[in-house]
Design a protein around this motif. Structure first.
Motif, PDB file in Angstrom:
ATOM      1  N   LYS A  27     136.537 111.397  27.338  1.00 49.34           N
ATOM      2  CA  LYS A  27     135.193 110.878  27.603  1.00 49.34           C
ATOM      3  C   LYS A  27     134.975 109.508  26.971  1.00 49.34           C
ATOM      4  O   LYS A  27     134.027 108.800  27.314  1.00 49.34           O
ATOM      5  N   THR A  28     135.831 109.168  26.018  1.00 44.43           N
ATOM      6  CA  THR A  28     135.633 107.880  25.330  1.00 44.43           C
ATOM      7  C   THR A  28     136.605 106.819  25.802  1.00 44.43           C
ATOM      8  O   THR A  28     136.418 105.637  25.529  1.00 44.43           O
ATOM      9  N   GLY A  29     137.652 107.216  26.499  1.00 44.14           N
ATOM     10  CA  GLY A  29     138.652 106.253  26.942  1.00 44.14           C
ATOM     11  C   GLY A  29     139.674 105.973  25.854  1.00 44.14           C
ATOM     12  O   GLY A  29     139.810 106.752  24.908  1.00 44.14           O
ATOM     13  N   VAL A  30     140.383 104.877  26.035  1.00 45.09           N
ATOM     14  CA  VAL A  30     141.456 104.523  25.091  1.00 45.09           C
ATOM     15  C   VAL A  30     141.236 103.093  24.598  1.00 45.09           C
ATOM     16  O   VAL A  30     140.738 102.243  25.327  1.00 45.09           O
ATOM     17  N   PRO A  31     141.611 102.816  23.333  1.00 44.43           N
ATOM     18  CA  PRO A  31     141.415 101.468  22.784  1.00 44.43           C
ATOM     19  C   PRO A  31     142.530 100.524  23.265  1.00 44.43           C
ATOM     20  O   PRO A  31     143.694 100.897  23.250  1.00 44.43           O
ATOM     21  N   LEU A  32     142.153  99.329  23.678  1.00 45.24           N
ATOM     22  CA  LEU A  32     143.151  98.414  24.245  1.00 45.24           C
ATOM     23  C   LEU A  32     143.736  97.482  23.176  1.00 45.24           C
ATOM     24  O   LEU A  32     142.998  96.817  22.458  1.00 45.24           O
ATOM     25  N   SER A  33     145.073  97.445  23.126  1.00 47.02           N
ATOM     26  CA  SER A  33     145.750  96.476  22.252  1.00 47.02           C
ATOM     27  C   SER A  33     146.013  95.182  22.999  1.00 47.02           C
ATOM     28  O   SER A  33     146.005  94.112  22.405  1.00 47.02           O
ATOM     29  N   ALA A  34     146.290  95.310  24.307  1.00 50.18           N
ATOM     30  CA  ALA A  34     146.642  94.114  25.080  1.00 50.18           C
ATOM     31  C   ALA A  34     146.052  94.176  26.481  1.00 50.18           C
ATOM     32  O   ALA A  34     145.874  95.257  27.041  1.00 50.18           O
ATOM     33  N   ILE A  35     145.745  92.996  27.005  1.00 48.34           N
ATOM     34  CA  ILE A  35     145.373  92.849  28.414  1.00 48.34           C
ATOM     35  C   ILE A  35     146.421  91.929  29.041  1.00 48.34           C
ATOM     36  O   ILE A  35     146.794  90.917  28.440  1.00 48.34           O
ATOM     37  N   ILE A  36     146.887  92.321  30.200  1.00 47.54           N
ATOM     38  CA  ILE A  36     147.915  91.516  30.873  1.00 47.54           C
ATOM     39  C   ILE A  36     147.373  91.062  32.221  1.00 47.54           C
ATOM     40  O   ILE A  36     146.781  91.854  32.960  1.00 47.54           O
ATOM     41  N   PHE A  37     147.577  89.799  32.531  1.00 42.59           N
ATOM     42  CA  PHE A  37     147.330  89.307  33.883  1.00 42.59           C
ATOM     43  C   PHE A  37     148.666  89.025  34.546  1.00 42.59           C
ATOM     44  O   PHE A  37     149.649  88.718  33.862  1.00 42.59           O
ATOM     45  N   GLY A  38     148.687  89.087  35.866  1.00 40.69           N
ATOM     46  CA  GLY A  38     149.947  88.754  36.529  1.00 40.69           C
ATOM     47  C   GLY A  38     149.773  88.629  38.015  1.00 40.69           C
ATOM     48  O   GLY A  38     148.848  89.202  38.595  1.00 40.69           O
ATOM     49  N   GLY A  39     150.646  87.863  38.624  1.00 40.95           N
ATOM     50  CA  GLY A  39     150.601  87.711  40.073  1.00 40.95           C
ATOM     51  C   GLY A  39     152.006  87.546  40.602  1.00 40.95           C
ATOM     52  O   GLY A  39     152.979  87.599  39.841  1.00 40.95           O
ATOM     53  N   ARG A  40     152.108  87.355  41.889  1.00 37.17           N
ATOM     54  CA  ARG A  40     153.390  87.051  42.519  1.00 37.17           C
ATOM     55  C   ARG A  40     153.557  85.553  42.529  1.00 37.17           C
ATOM     56  O   ARG A  40     152.865  84.862  43.287  1.00 37.17           O
ATOM     57  N   ARG A  41     154.454  85.035  41.709  1.00 35.70           N
ATOM     58  CA  ARG A  41     154.682  83.593  41.673  1.00 35.70           C
ATOM     59  C   ARG A  41     156.180  83.331  41.725  1.00 35.70           C
ATOM     60  O   ARG A  41     156.896  83.686  40.796  1.00 35.70           O
ATOM     61  N   ALA A  42     156.629  82.718  42.805  1.00 32.24           N
ATOM     62  CA  ALA A  42     158.058  82.464  42.962  1.00 32.24           C
ATOM     63  C   ALA A  42     158.543  81.470  41.910  1.00 32.24           C
ATOM     64  O   ALA A  42     159.712  81.474  41.527  1.00 32.24           O
ATOM     65  N   SER A  43     157.661  80.571  41.459  1.00 31.91           N
ATOM     66  CA  SER A  43     158.108  79.569  40.484  1.00 31.91           C
ATOM     67  C   SER A  43     157.025  79.333  39.432  1.00 31.91           C
ATOM     68  O   SER A  43     155.991  79.996  39.426  1.00 31.91           O
ATOM     69  N   THR A  44     157.266  78.389  38.563  1.00 33.81           N
ATOM     70  CA  THR A  44     156.317  77.854  37.569  1.00 33.81           C
ATOM     71  C   THR A  44     155.982  78.820  36.436  1.00 33.81           C
ATOM     72  O   THR A  44     156.141  78.483  35.263  1.00 33.81           O
ATOM     73  N   THR A  45     155.451  80.008  36.753  1.00 33.88           N
ATOM     74  CA  THR A  45     154.947  80.908  35.714  1.00 33.88           C
ATOM     75  C   THR A  45     156.100  81.690  35.081  1.00 33.88           C
ATOM     76  O   THR A  45     156.853  82.365  35.787  1.00 33.88           O
ATOM     77  N   PRO A  46     156.246  81.598  33.750  1.00 32.18           N
ATOM     78  CA  PRO A  46     157.364  82.312  33.107  1.00 32.18           C
ATOM     79  C   PRO A  46     157.186  83.828  33.128  1.00 32.18           C
ATOM     80  O   PRO A  46     156.106  84.326  33.440  1.00 32.18           O
ATOM     81  N   LEU A  47     158.243  84.511  32.775  1.00 30.58           N
ATOM     82  CA  LEU A  47     158.256  85.984  32.769  1.00 30.58           C
ATOM     83  C   LEU A  47     157.071  86.533  31.978  1.00 30.58           C
ATOM     84  O   LEU A  47     156.391  87.455  32.417  1.00 30.58           O
ATOM     85  N   VAL A  48     156.826  85.956  30.807  1.00 29.24           N
ATOM     86  CA  VAL A  48     155.683  86.410  30.000  1.00 29.24           C
ATOM     87  C   VAL A  48     155.257  85.280  29.071  1.00 29.24           C
ATOM     88  O   VAL A  48     156.074  84.501  28.593  1.00 29.24           O
ATOM     89  N   TYR A  49     153.957  85.145  28.860  1.00 25.25           N
ATOM     90  CA  TYR A  49     153.459  84.294  27.782  1.00 25.25           C
ATOM     91  C   TYR A  49     152.139  84.825  27.286  1.00 25.25           C
ATOM     92  O   TYR A  49     151.466  85.600  27.979  1.00 25.25           O
ATOM     93  N   GLN A  50     151.801  84.421  26.069  1.00 25.02           N
ATOM     94  CA  GLN A  50     150.595  84.928  25.423  1.00 25.02           C
ATOM     95  C   GLN A  50     149.593  83.798  25.249  1.00 25.02           C
ATOM     96  O   GLN A  50     149.956  82.662  24.949  1.00 25.02           O
ATOM     97  N   SER A  51     148.346  84.122  25.423  1.00 25.09           N
ATOM     98  CA  SER A  51     147.300  83.114  25.225  1.00 25.09           C
ATOM     99  C   SER A  51     147.127  82.836  23.736  1.00 25.09           C
ATOM    100  O   SER A  51     147.482  83.651  22.894  1.00 25.09           O
ATOM    101  N   ARG A  52     146.553  81.671  23.448  1.00 29.26           N
ATOM    102  CA  ARG A  52     146.337  81.309  22.035  1.00 29.26           C
ATOM    103  C   ARG A  52     145.216  82.144  21.420  1.00 29.26           C
ATOM    104  O   ARG A  52     145.241  82.460  20.252  1.00 29.26           O
TER     105      ARG A  52
END
Ligand code: SAT
Ligand code: MN
Length: 604
Positions: A396-421
């Motif tokens: 009923k309370t849900g779960v606490p989030l440690s991380a939020i991830i965004f992502g899309g289909r990008r053939a180029s430019t965007t690396p496998l993973v990066y973190q915001s400042r």
């Protein structure tokens, strides 16, 4: 017989009946007897095909009309009094005009038919997170799908009580005429109207219409968030758990990530993934100053093609009972289902999704018109079937989030993973997301388009205000989740995927969570944020061939982790064009500042 004394519900049902003039009104109480009777009726009428009950107990196949196979974004409207409030990227219609237009279309449309009244709850009935909806519909398919996707029945009316408010949903199939198809949202009236469709996202009104478009508007006003995100839990070898929410556009692998099976050596070490949700997250600030998330749904409406034992064992298992398949192929040899990618061998005797015999000899992977299943064919499966469903699924309370991830289909430019400042920079990254279009919506596929937070088709108000709401939410949380961006879809010069994806995405999740530790692992600061040291992504026991003769190795990893400043400089220009040209005013200053920083960083 009416199942409630709530006058607002009774008035809504009466008004809907007066308009659509059904012969009969049936209240859905959620009982097994009633649901089974409806299944039987749908089989008799041909709306459902009963599948092999030994191999697929309680499973059925449904075929939509060929003109009704996906969400229709250009016929989906946000009807606010002021056009400005719907914002620049939603289709808008004046509410009076929209009501009039839909009433005209729906008037008398249920003559000779039954109108079902579905009381449903998004979220665990009676929990603080939950919200109740009433959908009236003339489609048994909708009743049966809603019964899987949401918590349906009398207990929802009981939770509502005599006075409670709810989201009104009116659905009429009419003639399934694509030219008169409208999916209308009235966020100021808590109302949804859908006419002339019978396909998932257009008619299962609890899902995108309520849990995202209307709920995002409610969330802005009430201080919470409705997001197009999966939620998963990671169990570590020491049995501690952390939770992640991740936003990807439709048909970009949310279900696969949510149900990921870690590589063998992770499993042996004691890592496990548990699924809380695969599509929608409702997120609130907890008393502990963290963000807490629930999945308001009760089932999975997943993309069938490409799902198999290896790509998503857990999703496939989820479809083995109590599932409704839509627009997949029927294997007539054993009355089971098939879709492209389910098995390497093609079945000999299939009826394709349009109801015609399918010729496997003519099948050409690259030509969608030769496919047996529609590329956006779906399974509607109960969440409780999923072998890795989280014990917190009904929390009923849900779960606490440690991380939020965004992502899309990008053939180029965007690396496998990066973190915001920081949080605001994370919001900027989400706001600047682009992805190649998929078959989940009508229109061309593979076209790169902006899809902020994967919410372009699902935000029920002005996108600039939505960005501002994200910034505001950041101010309310003492311990916000860290924000990351991933891209599983980088390709080499020949179009081959460079990263294996699927279960191997665990390797990236591990790095992400190490960055969320109290003493985070080091990272490399770049123009766009923090990327991993290649040594810090575990690629041991990884056996992936990018193409014939070219194995994935450390050099390939380094390549997909690189940040090319020249490309990012162009990306920044592009984002600026999007901000100025498309979203315009109402973008918060914090995001403009991040854009300036990005531009500067790319010049350094
Ligand atoms: O058709 S749905 O909108 O429910 C699924 C999707 O597009 O994500
Ligand atoms: Mn979705």
């Amino acid at each position: 017989m009416a199942l409630t004394k709530n006058k607002k519900v009774l008035d809504f049902v009466a008004a809907s009946a007066e308009l659509a003039q059904p012969d009969k009104i049936v209240w859905i109480d959620g009982s097994e007897t009633q649901i089974n009777a409806l299944k039987k009726e749908a089989v008799t009428s041909g709306e459902l095909i009963k599948l092999n009950q030994n191999l697929l107990p309680d499973c059925y196949l449904h075929r939509t009309k060929v003109n009704d196979v996906a969400r229709v974004e250009d016929r989906t409207f946000i009807c606010t009094k002021n056009k400005e409030d719907a914002g620049p990227i939603n289709y808008w219609m004046d509410p009076n005009q929209a009501y009039e237009l839909c009433n005209e279309i729906a008037r008398g449309s249920m003559k000779g038919r039954t109108m079902y009244v579905i009381p449903y709850s998004m979220g665990v009935v009676g929990s603080d997170f939950a919200k109740i909806g009433i959908e009236v519909t003339d489609s048994i398919y909708v009743v049966l799908n809603m019964n899987i996707m949401t918590r349906v029945g009398k207990q929802c009316l009981d939770a509502l009580g005599k006075e409670g408010d709810f989201i009104k949903g009116f659905h009429a199939k009419c003639d399934v005429d694509a030219d008169k198809r409208y999916i209308m949202h009235f966020p100021e009236d808590n109302t949804i109207i859908s006419v002339n469709s019978a396909y998932g996202g257009n008619v299962l009104l609890g899902k995108k219409c309520f849990a995202l478009r209307i709920a995002s508007y409610l969330g802005k006003n009430e201080g919470w968030m409705a997001e197009h995100m999966l939620i998963l839990g990671v169990t570590f070898p020491d049995k501690t758990k952390k939770y992640i929410a991740a936003a990807f556009p439709s048909a970009c692998g949310k279900t696969n990530l949510a149900m990921l099976i870690p590589p063998k050596h992770y499993k042996e070490a004691g890592y496990e993934i548990e699924t809380v949700g695969d599509d929608i997250a409702w997120i609130r600030v907890g008393e502990d100053g963290r963000l807490w998330a629930v999945n308001p749904e009760n089932g999975f409406f997943g993309v069938a093609p490409g799902t198999n034992e290896h790509s998503n064992y857990n999703a496939l298992q989820s479809t083995k009972r109590g599932t409704i398949f839509t627009n997949v192929a029927l294997n007539t040899d054993d009355m089971t289902v098939w879709w492209e990618g389910l098995s390497k061998e093609l079945p000999e005797h299939c009826i394709d999704w349009t109801g015609k015999p399918w010729n496997p000899a003519k099948f050409d992977k690259k030509d969608k018109s030769t496919c047996s299943a529609h590329p956006n064919s779906r399974f509607t499966a109960p969440a409780e079937n999923c072998p890795c469903i989280s014990p917190e699924f009904n929390s009923k309370t849900g779960v606490p989030l440690s991380a939020i991830i965004f992502g899309g289909r990008r053939a180029s430019t965007t690396p496998l993973v990066y973190q915001s400042r920081d949080w605001n920079h994370g919001v900027f990254i989400g706001s600047a997301m682009s992805s190649e279009t998929t078959a989940a919506a009508t229109g061309a596929t593979g076209v790169l388009r902006h899809d902020p937070m994967a919410m372009k088709p699902f935000t029920g108000y002005h996108m600039g205000d939505y960005f501002a709401h994200w910034v505001e939410m950041g101010k309310k949380v003492k311990n916000p989740p860290k924000i990351f961006n991933v891209n599983w879809f980088r390709t080499d010069e020949n179009g081959n995927f460079m990263w294996p994806g699927f279960g191997d995405n665990m390797r990236v999740l591990e790095w992400i969570l190490k960055r969320c530790d109290e003493n985070p692992i080091d990272a490399v600061e770049t123009a766009i944020g923090y990327v991993p040291n290649p040594d810090d992504i575990d690629i041991s026991e990884l056996d992936y061939e990018i193409c014939k003769g070219k194995k994935f190795d450390k050099a390939a990893l380094a390549e997909i982790l690189t940040v090319d400043k020249e490309k990012w400089s162009k990306e920044a220009e592009e984002i600026e064009g999007y901000y100025n040209g498309t979203i315009g005013s109402r973008i918060p200053k914090e995001l403009w500042d991040c854009l300036e920083t990005l531009k500067k960083n790319c010049k350094k």
